[in-house]
Write a protein that holds these residues in place. Structure first.
Motif, PDB file in Angstrom:
ATOM      1  N   TRP A   1      39.456  32.330  43.358  1.00  0.00           N
ATOM      2  CA  TRP A   1      39.335  31.531  42.040  1.00  0.00           C
ATOM      3  C   TRP A   1      38.241  30.432  42.288  1.00  0.00           C
ATOM      4  CZ3 TRP A   1      40.826  33.130  37.545  1.00  0.00           C
ATOM      5  CH2 TRP A   1      42.302  33.849  37.720  1.00  0.00           C
TER       6      TRP A   1
ATOM      7  N   THR B   1      44.700  25.067  36.217  1.00  0.00           N
ATOM      8  CA  THR B   1      44.727  26.312  35.776  1.00  0.00           C
ATOM      9  C   THR B   1      43.606  27.223  35.293  1.00  0.00           C
ATOM     10  OG1 THR B   1      45.217  25.321  33.773  1.00  0.00           O
ATOM     11  CG2 THR B   1      47.451  25.635  35.276  1.00  0.00           C
ATOM     12  N   GLU B   2      43.646  28.344  35.014  1.00  0.00           N
ATOM     13  CA  GLU B   2      42.679  28.959  34.463  1.00  0.00           C
ATOM     14  C   GLU B   2      43.264  30.014  33.522  1.00  0.00           C
ATOM     15  OE1 GLU B   2      38.799  32.039  35.055  1.00  0.00           O
ATOM     16  OE2 GLU B   2      39.108  30.231  36.374  1.00  0.00           O
ATOM     17  N   GLY B   3      43.267  29.737  32.110  1.00  0.00           N
ATOM     18  CA  GLY B   3      44.209  30.629  31.358  1.00  0.00           C
ATOM     19  C   GLY B   3      45.667  30.516  31.784  1.00  0.00           C
ATOM     20  N   GLU B   4      46.454  31.599  32.049  1.00  0.00           N
ATOM     21  CA  GLU B   4      47.702  31.341  32.295  1.00  0.00           C
ATOM     22  C   GLU B   4      48.067  31.521  33.908  1.00  0.00           C
ATOM     23  OE1 GLU B   4      49.226  35.701  32.303  1.00  0.00           O
ATOM     24  OE2 GLU B   4      47.950  35.885  30.916  1.00  0.00           O
ATOM     25  N   TRP B   5      46.776  31.337  34.711  1.00  0.00           N
ATOM     26  CA  TRP B   5      47.150  31.335  36.051  1.00  0.00           C
ATOM     27  C   TRP B   5      46.951  30.071  36.644  1.00  0.00           C
ATOM     28  CZ3 TRP B   5      48.056  36.271  37.456  1.00  0.00           C
ATOM     29  CH2 TRP B   5      47.906  37.363  36.733  1.00  0.00           C
TER      30      TRP B   5
ATOM     31  N   MET C   1      34.819  33.034  31.476  1.00  0.00           N
ATOM     32  CA  MET C   1      35.898  32.094  32.083  1.00  0.00           C
ATOM     33  C   MET C   1      36.874  31.590  30.934  1.00  0.00           C
ATOM     34  SD  MET C   1      35.958  29.540  35.063  1.00  0.00           S
ATOM     35  CE  MET C   1      35.941  27.776  34.292  1.00  0.00           C
ATOM     36  N   ALA C   2      38.160  32.120  31.283  1.00  0.00           N
ATOM     37  CA  ALA C   2      39.303  31.427  30.368  1.00  0.00           C
ATOM     38  C   ALA C   2      39.262  29.920  30.536  1.00  0.00           C
ATOM     39  CB  ALA C   2      40.610  31.960  30.743  1.00  0.00           C
ATOM     40  N   HIS C   3      40.054  29.206  29.548  1.00  0.00           N
ATOM     41  CA  HIS C   3      39.932  27.846  29.600  1.00  0.00           C
ATOM     42  C   HIS C   3      40.673  27.398  30.828  1.00  0.00           C
ATOM     43  CE1 HIS C   3      40.574  23.663  28.116  1.00  0.00           C
ATOM     44  NE2 HIS C   3      41.876  23.912  28.439  1.00  0.00           N
TER      45      HIS C   3
END
Length: 198
Positions: A110, A65-69, A1-3
């Motif tokens: 998400w 947010t997750e990554g850029e999303w 999982m992205a940040h």
């Protein structure tokens, strides 16, 4: 999982917040809101409303947010005294120390990644910093996922309900209340990660 993170919304976030609201309502609220209400959602008008809300200092809009999303959002602020009132219409004695979670949505795709929990933790921190000692939220009775989410966090119905007009239907909501000192381990599930039960 992205940040993954939670931060205050900026005016430029209004379009994504509007998209998440419209997409989430259309995916998860089909058994709560009439089809005509969902069909009439105008993303451009909703975006304008969110831009105004983000610029307004009466409530705070937080985004997950997750990554850029951008994956979810929450709206918190002081509870209007009438929102704290009992069945007699008299505001609660602690109305001045009561916060309101006006909305908390995570886009279904998400879900189950902890975004709702992170939003709730941030909401609790923000409300406590503003002097609130407890919080309230109104949740549709048919929204089993959100009811379960807040119950896991330690909030319970306080005996109050209300009925809102929604096109040719009505929506019955319960008021839940509880403390604001959430623990990360308590808020592991996300609201709207599955369609509400009927």
């Amino acid at each position: 999982m992205a940040h993954a993170a939670v931060r205050p919304a900026l005016p430029d976030d209004a379009a994504e917040v509007a998209r998440i609201q419209c997409d989430t309502w259309r995916a998860a609220y089909t058994r709560i809101l009439p089809a005509a209400v969902l069909d009439e959602l105008d993303v451009t008008a909703v975006e304008a409303s969110w831009r105004e809300a983000i610029d307004d200092n009466r409530a705070s809009v937080l985004i997950a947010t997750e990554g850029e999303w951008t994956v979810g959002f929450c709206v918190v602020g002081a509870a209007p005294p009438e929102e704290t009132a009992g069945s007699d219409g008299v505001p609660a004695p602690d109305a001045a120390e009561t916060g309101l979670i006006a909305s908390l949505l995570v886009e279904p795709r998400w879900g189950r990644r902890g975004h709702g929990g992170r939003l709730l933790l941030a909401a609790g921190e923000q409300l406590r910093a503003a002097g609130a000692r407890r919080g309230i939220v109104w949740v549709p009775i048919a929204d089993a996922a959100s009811l379960a989410f807040f119950k896991i966090a330690g909030w319970e119905p306080d005996g109050l309900s209300r009925t809102l007009a929604a096109g040719e239907r009505t929506v019955r909501e319960l008021r839940l209340t509880g403390p604001l000192d959430f623990q990360a381990a308590e808020v592991i599930e996300d609201p709207d990660s599955e369609p509400p039960a009927e």
